[in-house]
Design an enzyme around this catalytic site. Structure first.
Site, PDB file in Angstrom:
ATOM      1  N   PRO A  98       0.830  -1.218   0.000  1.00 24.71           N
ATOM      2  CA  PRO A  98       0.000   0.000   0.000  1.00 24.71           C
ATOM      3  C   PRO A  98       0.859   1.260   0.000  1.00 24.71           C
ATOM      4  O   PRO A  98       1.865   1.341   0.695  1.00 24.71           O
ATOM      5  CB  PRO A  98      -0.804  -0.119   1.288  1.00 24.71           C
ATOM      6  CG  PRO A  98      -0.943  -1.588   1.475  1.00 24.71           C
ATOM      7  CD  PRO A  98       0.380  -2.158   1.019  1.00 24.71           C
ATOM      8  N   CYS A  99       0.435   2.211  -0.804  1.00 20.29           N
ATOM      9  CA  CYS A  99       1.283   3.355  -1.102  1.00 20.29           C
ATOM     10  C   CYS A  99       0.645   4.699  -0.769  1.00 20.29           C
ATOM     11  O   CYS A  99       1.194   5.731  -1.120  1.00 20.29           O
ATOM     12  CB  CYS A  99       1.640   3.321  -2.577  1.00 20.29           C
ATOM     13  SG  CYS A  99       0.202   3.098  -3.652  1.00 20.29           S
ATOM     14  N   SER A 100      -0.478   4.707  -0.100  1.00 21.01           N
ATOM     15  CA  SER A 100      -1.159   5.989   0.126  1.00 21.01           C
ATOM     16  C   SER A 100      -0.304   6.973   0.909  1.00 21.01           C
ATOM     17  O   SER A 100      -0.413   8.179   0.717  1.00 21.01           O
ATOM     18  CB  SER A 100      -2.499   5.768   0.828  1.00 21.01           C
ATOM     19  OG  SER A 100      -2.313   5.182   2.094  1.00 21.01           O
TER      20      SER A 100
END
Length: 169
Positions: free
Chosen positions: A64-66
């Protein structure tokens, strides 16, 4: 899906989100799938995992890259526990890339590919990139980084993404 279209056998997957795992299982019918976070998967003793997981050609992931996205709070989120989606466990999202590399270190695939947002290579996030390279090196991999635009690959969207491609030393 691209791996399947290229003739690869999708052996398994790790996913924390029950809805996403349901879709993944429906699309790929993996022999081995784990509905849990990657941190939890890494705690499973090796002798309790099926032998084919230790002879992978490719381990592919998209941590996840948020927290690295150029949209939103970015640096303010770093090091803080949060939920990526409804129903998921709280976790430190910017650490998940390193847990993914720990999975590579555990399973020892020939090649590791990790996709993420372009924001990972801009501003203060570049410090994370240096740590990612060090972590891959510590796990016994040589790593390269590419920034690719999806529209140049035939995907109907103009979106740049980073790709880390690592192979065993």
């Amino acid at each position: 899906m691209g791996y399947k279209l290229a003739g690869f056998n999708v052996l398994g997957g790790i996913e924390i989100d029950p809805e996403m795992m349901e879709i993944y299982r429906a699309n790929h019918r993996p022999k081995h799938s784990y509905l849990m976070g990657v941190e939890e998967f890494n705690k499973i003793p090796n002798e309790e995992l099926p032998a084919p997981l230790f002879s992978l050609d490719i381990l592919d992931g998209s941590p996840p890259c948020s927290s690295f996205s150029t949209a939103g709070d970015r640096e303010k989120k770093w090091g803080k526990r949060s939920k990526f989606r409804e129903g998921q466990a709280e976790q430190v999202l910017d650490d998940l890339f390193f847990h993914f590399i720990a999975t590579a270190n555990k399973l020892k695939p020939r090649v590791v590919i990790a996709e993420n947002v372009k924001g990972l290579v801009t501003g203060k996030a570049r410090g994370y990139v240096r740590e990612i390279f060090r972590s891959f090196e510590g796990a016994g991999y040589n790593c390269q980084l590419f920034v690719l635009n999806a529209c140049r690959m035939g995907v109907p969207q103009a979106r740049e993404r980073t790709f880390f491609v690592a192979h065993k030393e």
